[in-house]
Design a protein around this motif. Structure first.
Motif, PDB file in Angstrom:
ATOM      1  N   CYS A  59       0.849  -1.197   0.000  1.00  0.00           N
ATOM      2  CA  CYS A  59       0.000   0.000   0.000  1.00  0.00           C
ATOM      3  C   CYS A  59       0.881   1.243   0.000  1.00  0.00           C
ATOM      4  O   CYS A  59       1.744   1.397   0.862  1.00  0.00           O
ATOM      5  CB  CYS A  59      -0.897  -0.003   1.236  1.00  0.00           C
ATOM      6  SG  CYS A  59      -1.837  -1.537   1.446  1.00  0.00           S
ATOM      7  N   ARG A  60       0.661   2.117  -0.980  1.00  0.00           N
ATOM      8  CA  ARG A  60       1.480   3.328  -1.088  1.00  0.00           C
ATOM      9  C   ARG A  60       0.605   4.514  -1.475  1.00  0.00           C
ATOM     10  O   ARG A  60      -0.478   4.354  -2.006  1.00  0.00           O
ATOM     11  CB  ARG A  60       2.607   3.147  -2.109  1.00  0.00           C
ATOM     12  CG  ARG A  60       2.141   2.734  -3.485  1.00  0.00           C
ATOM     13  CD  ARG A  60       3.300   2.550  -4.447  1.00  0.00           C
ATOM     14  NE  ARG A  60       3.977   3.791  -4.723  1.00  0.00           N
ATOM     15  CZ  ARG A  60       3.575   4.659  -5.648  1.00  0.00           C
ATOM     16  NH1 ARG A  60       2.503   4.415  -6.396  1.00  0.00           N
ATOM     17  NH2 ARG A  60       4.233   5.783  -5.839  1.00  0.00           N
ATOM     18  N   GLU A  61       1.102   5.716  -1.152  1.00  0.00           N
ATOM     19  CA  GLU A  61       0.378   6.950  -1.470  1.00  0.00           C
ATOM     20  C   GLU A  61      -1.040   6.945  -0.892  1.00  0.00           C
ATOM     21  O   GLU A  61      -1.974   7.445  -1.526  1.00  0.00           O
ATOM     22  CB  GLU A  61       0.326   7.163  -2.995  1.00  0.00           C
ATOM     23  CG  GLU A  61       1.674   7.280  -3.672  1.00  0.00           C
ATOM     24  CD  GLU A  61       2.423   8.553  -3.262  1.00  0.00           C
ATOM     25  OE1 GLU A  61       2.023   9.643  -3.688  1.00  0.00           O
ATOM     26  OE2 GLU A  61       3.398   8.436  -2.496  1.00  0.00           O
ATOM     27  N   LEU A  62      -1.195   6.388   0.300  1.00  0.00           N
ATOM     28  CA  LEU A  62      -2.525   6.255   0.903  1.00  0.00           C
ATOM     29  C   LEU A  62      -3.199   7.613   1.071  1.00  0.00           C
ATOM     30  O   LEU A  62      -2.578   8.567   1.545  1.00  0.00           O
ATOM     31  CB  LEU A  62      -2.418   5.549   2.253  1.00  0.00           C
ATOM     32  CG  LEU A  62      -2.083   4.060   2.180  1.00  0.00           C
ATOM     33  CD1 LEU A  62      -1.774   3.509   3.562  1.00  0.00           C
ATOM     34  CD2 LEU A  62      -3.211   3.265   1.533  1.00  0.00           C
ATOM     35  N   THR A  63      -4.443   7.681   0.689  1.00  0.00           N
ATOM     36  CA  THR A  63      -5.349   8.853   0.722  1.00  0.00           C
ATOM     37  C   THR A  63      -4.991   9.902  -0.331  1.00  0.00           C
ATOM     38  O   THR A  63      -5.696  10.900  -0.462  1.00  0.00           O
ATOM     39  CB  THR A  63      -5.414   9.547   2.105  1.00  0.00           C
ATOM     40  OG1 THR A  63      -4.244  10.336   2.326  1.00  0.00           O
ATOM     41  CG2 THR A  63      -5.602   8.549   3.224  1.00  0.00           C
ATOM     42  N   LYS A  64      -3.910   9.706  -1.075  1.00  0.00           N
ATOM     43  CA  LYS A  64      -3.503  10.674  -2.084  1.00  0.00           C
ATOM     44  C   LYS A  64      -4.149  10.346  -3.428  1.00  0.00           C
ATOM     45  O   LYS A  64      -4.766   9.293  -3.611  1.00  0.00           O
ATOM     46  CB  LYS A  64      -1.978  10.709  -2.220  1.00  0.00           C
ATOM     47  CG  LYS A  64      -1.247  11.141  -0.962  1.00  0.00           C
ATOM     48  CD  LYS A  64       0.251  11.134  -1.155  1.00  0.00           C
ATOM     49  CE  LYS A  64       0.989  11.501   0.129  1.00  0.00           C
ATOM     50  NZ  LYS A  64       2.453  11.450  -0.024  1.00  0.00           N
ATOM     51  N   LEU A  65      -3.961  11.235  -4.394  1.00  0.00           N
ATOM     52  CA  LEU A  65      -4.560  11.062  -5.717  1.00  0.00           C
ATOM     53  C   LEU A  65      -4.094   9.770  -6.371  1.00  0.00           C
ATOM     54  O   LEU A  65      -4.870   9.082  -7.035  1.00  0.00           O
ATOM     55  CB  LEU A  65      -4.193  12.264  -6.609  1.00  0.00           C
ATOM     56  CG  LEU A  65      -4.811  12.290  -8.010  1.00  0.00           C
ATOM     57  CD1 LEU A  65      -6.333  12.369  -7.919  1.00  0.00           C
ATOM     58  CD2 LEU A  65      -4.264  13.485  -8.802  1.00  0.00           C
ATOM     59  N   ASN A  66      -2.821   9.413  -6.170  1.00  0.00           N
ATOM     60  CA  ASN A  66      -2.263   8.213  -6.808  1.00  0.00           C
ATOM     61  C   ASN A  66      -2.188   7.029  -5.853  1.00  0.00           C
ATOM     62  O   ASN A  66      -1.289   6.185  -5.974  1.00  0.00           O
ATOM     63  CB  ASN A  66      -0.871   8.529  -7.363  1.00  0.00           C
ATOM     64  CG  ASN A  66      -0.910   9.578  -8.462  1.00  0.00           C
ATOM     65  OD1 ASN A  66      -1.778   9.530  -9.332  1.00  0.00           O
ATOM     66  ND2 ASN A  66       0.005  10.528  -8.414  1.00  0.00           N
ATOM     67  N   GLU A  67      -3.126   6.936  -4.927  1.00  0.00           N
ATOM     68  CA  GLU A  67      -3.165   5.798  -4.001  1.00  0.00           C
ATOM     69  C   GLU A  67      -3.129   4.487  -4.794  1.00  0.00           C
ATOM     70  O   GLU A  67      -3.814   4.331  -5.797  1.00  0.00           O
ATOM     71  CB  GLU A  67      -4.447   5.866  -3.171  1.00  0.00           C
ATOM     72  CG  GLU A  67      -4.637   4.679  -2.242  1.00  0.00           C
ATOM     73  CD  GLU A  67      -5.857   4.840  -1.356  1.00  0.00           C
ATOM     74  OE1 GLU A  67      -5.790   5.615  -0.384  1.00  0.00           O
ATOM     75  OE2 GLU A  67      -6.900   4.209  -1.648  1.00  0.00           O
ATOM     76  N   GLU A  68      -2.311   3.547  -4.293  1.00  0.00           N
ATOM     77  CA  GLU A  68      -2.170   2.268  -4.986  1.00  0.00           C
ATOM     78  C   GLU A  68      -2.133   1.132  -3.969  1.00  0.00           C
ATOM     79  O   GLU A  68      -1.362   1.165  -3.019  1.00  0.00           O
ATOM     80  CB  GLU A  68      -0.887   2.261  -5.826  1.00  0.00           C
ATOM     81  CG  GLU A  68      -0.688   0.995  -6.624  1.00  0.00           C
ATOM     82  CD  GLU A  68       0.561   1.037  -7.494  1.00  0.00           C
ATOM     83  OE1 GLU A  68       0.532   0.467  -8.596  1.00  0.00           O
ATOM     84  OE2 GLU A  68       1.572   1.642  -7.060  1.00  0.00           O
TER      85      GLU A  68
END
Length: 286
Positions: free
Chosen positions: A195-204
């Motif tokens: 899980c990366r970039e959580l809550t951001k536009l590019n959450e993955e």
């Protein structure tokens, strides 16, 4: 009902304030009120936190409180709290006290009988756990693994029989080494959510196996801070859950758990001890 103002700021209180892990809109109304009204703010990185406060239109005295000054600065904060001042403690992102020096500040306040309260909000580990698709009923948080290979491998070796879902934080420059060591300790077929970039536009959220994750990041450059959610160990009797399944049903089982078709075929092949081409053949024939 008490005559005291709801959410009134109390002198002598340490307020742990959870801050956004990526999306500024996640900051609660109560958190903004506390940050606006306390006497001073202790922050892990005052430069980073000043940007947050500036976006909120808050100008407040700030003190740095981090790994390298936690002892002397903690004592200073405690002295000021004892005189009746109020303090908000914030970390760079998320909930203070989780994998950061806020843990020590709370312990010091407990020892000095200084009241502490938490303004709840984002926590990357819990966000990742809920999004992982892995069991959430029982889990264990391990934080960051050691940068030293020998210590990291020893820690993972202790965890290889852990049946609860395991959560790690990991930096991008250490991800490949951590995944390789997890494969060695837990086996390539253990499920993982990266899980990366959580809550951001590019959450993955990447749901795969440890073997699949190693293959993926052998080709892809890791970027951003990661939360790794790893499936717990299974009982020996559970390891052969697929004995009554056809190859297609076996692959379908993994797909239902959130894996891509390709990763599901690889996982089924590992379970059965055959080359993935054998599973592809059944998928085409049926």
């Amino acid at each position: 009902m008490s005559d005291r103002e709801k959410n009134e700021i109390v002198g002598g209180m340490l307020y742990l304030v959870a801050t956004p892990i990526g999306n500024l809109a996640d900051l609660s109304e109560r958190a903004v009120k506390v940050l606006s009204e306390v006497d001073f703010i202790a922050a892990e990185d005052t430069r980073n936190s000043r940007r947050l406060l500036s976006a909120l239109g808050i100008g407040k005295e700030m003190l740095s409180y981090h790994d390298h000054n936690r002892r002397e600065r903690g004592e200073e904060i405690a002295r000021r709290l004892k005189t009746g001042e109020s303090c908000a403690l914030i970390t760079d992102a998320g909930t203070p006290g989780i994998s950061d020096p806020g843990e020590d500040m709370v312990a010091l306040c407990a020892a000095e009988d200084i009241p502490v309260t938490l303004i709840p909000g984002p926590c990357a580990a819990i966000n990742a756990l809920v999004l992982s698709g892995l069991p959430t009923e029982r889990f264990v948080f391990e934080g960051f693994l050691s940068a030293k290979a020998s210590e990291r491998r020893a820690a993972l070796d202790e965890l290889k029989g852990e049946k609860r879902t395991v959560i790690f934080h990991e930096a991008p420059h250490k991800l490949r080494a951590a995944l390789a060591d997890m494969c060695e300790a837990f086996g390539e077929d253990r499920r993982i959510a990266l899980c990366r970039e959580l809550t951001k536009l590019n959450e993955e959220i990447i749901r795969t196996t440890l073997g699949g994750a190693c293959e993926l990041y052998a080709e892809r450059e890791p970027r951003g801070e990661f939360v790794l959610v790893v499936e717990g160990a299974k009982d020996a009797k559970e390891e052969k859950f697929f004995v009554c399944m056809t190859e297609r049903e076996h692959v379908g089982h993994y797909i239902s758990l959130g894996m891509s078709k390709n990763d599901a075929i690889k996982a089924a092949a590992r379970d059965r001890g055959v080359h993935k081409s054998e599973i592809y053949k059944f998928m085409i024939e049926e």
